[in-house]
Design an enzyme around this catalytic site. Sequence first.
Site, PDB file in Angstrom:
ATOM      1  N   ASP A   1      22.118   5.954 -83.549  1.00 40.97           N
ATOM      2  CA  ASP A   1      22.337   6.847 -84.691  1.00 40.97           C
ATOM      3  C   ASP A   1      21.124   7.757 -84.919  1.00 40.97           C
ATOM      4  O   ASP A   1      21.273   8.916 -85.315  1.00 40.97           O
ATOM      5  CB  ASP A   1      22.596   6.046 -85.979  1.00 40.97           C
ATOM      6  CG  ASP A   1      23.966   5.393 -85.991  1.00 40.97           C
ATOM      7  OD1 ASP A   1      24.822   5.765 -85.163  1.00 40.97           O
ATOM      8  OD2 ASP A   1      24.186   4.499 -86.836  1.00 40.97           O
TER       9      ASP A   1
ATOM     10  N   LYS B   1      25.521  -3.591 -87.361  1.00 35.78           N
ATOM     11  CA  LYS B   1      24.168  -3.660 -86.808  1.00 35.78           C
ATOM     12  C   LYS B   1      23.116  -3.136 -87.796  1.00 35.78           C
ATOM     13  O   LYS B   1      22.083  -3.760 -88.016  1.00 35.78           O
ATOM     14  CB  LYS B   1      24.087  -2.857 -85.499  1.00 35.78           C
ATOM     15  CG  LYS B   1      25.146  -3.229 -84.484  1.00 35.78           C
ATOM     16  CD  LYS B   1      25.128  -2.303 -83.291  1.00 35.78           C
ATOM     17  CE  LYS B   1      25.443  -0.858 -83.615  1.00 35.78           C
ATOM     18  NZ  LYS B   1      26.857  -0.620 -84.019  1.00 35.78           N
TER      19      LYS B   1
END
Length: 190
Positions: free
Chosen positions: A32, A11
């Site tokens: 993240d 991604k």
Amino acid sequence: MFLNGASSAGKTSIGRVLQDLAGEPYLLLGLDTCFAMVPPAWGGGRGGPLSQEGFAYQELRADGGHPMLAITYGAVGWRMLAGFHRAVIEIVRAGNPVIVDEMLLDDRARDDWLDLLAPWQPLLVGVFCEDAELARREHVRGNRPGLARWSARHAHAGLTYHLTVDTTYGDPDQHAARIMTALAQREARS
Ligand SMILES: Nc1ncnc2c1ncn2[C@@H]1O[C@H](COP(=O)(O)OP(=O)(O)OP(=O)(O)O)[C@@H](O)[C@H]1O
């Protein structure tokens, strides 16, 4: 744009190319980004003592001999996730185009995102990758094994995408180009 898929599915790599391709200054952020803000004591990555309240790794029963590693969260973790989702919406509301790079942890996280994002009608992109390749990438990255396999089985639950990409083959440039085309077609229709 909302890119969702397993850990190591690619991604972020696609998101970076999308930033290069787009004519507008898209910000790239996601789970993240949220995890990077979590104090170590509340994070599972380094065995934080309060990780059951925040975010924890949970080893599950092996799946056909392959490790399975889940991420769980407690009340503090949910507060952080919910706050992060709303912070992203404020970034969008201020006029910034955004690429959300997400690995949905569960239905609750999915529904929260979908409710918040509904007015913005993002292009929903499912990022898929075969298990063996996910495991290979996880190994190369030196990540704890099993998170990619677990997330590949949970991240996509209950979502209908505008577009899916399979990163098992091809490079991030190719997948990002497909996404940009889909975005342009969608904008042309609206
Ligand atoms: N299309 C691809 N082909 C081969 N390797 C790839 C591809 N896309 C990404 N990778 C590699 O896989 C690893 C994970 O990529 P990336 O960080 O983009 O994934 P991610 O889905 O954002 O992962 P995470 O959610 O764990 O952060 C990196 O080492 C990257 O170089």
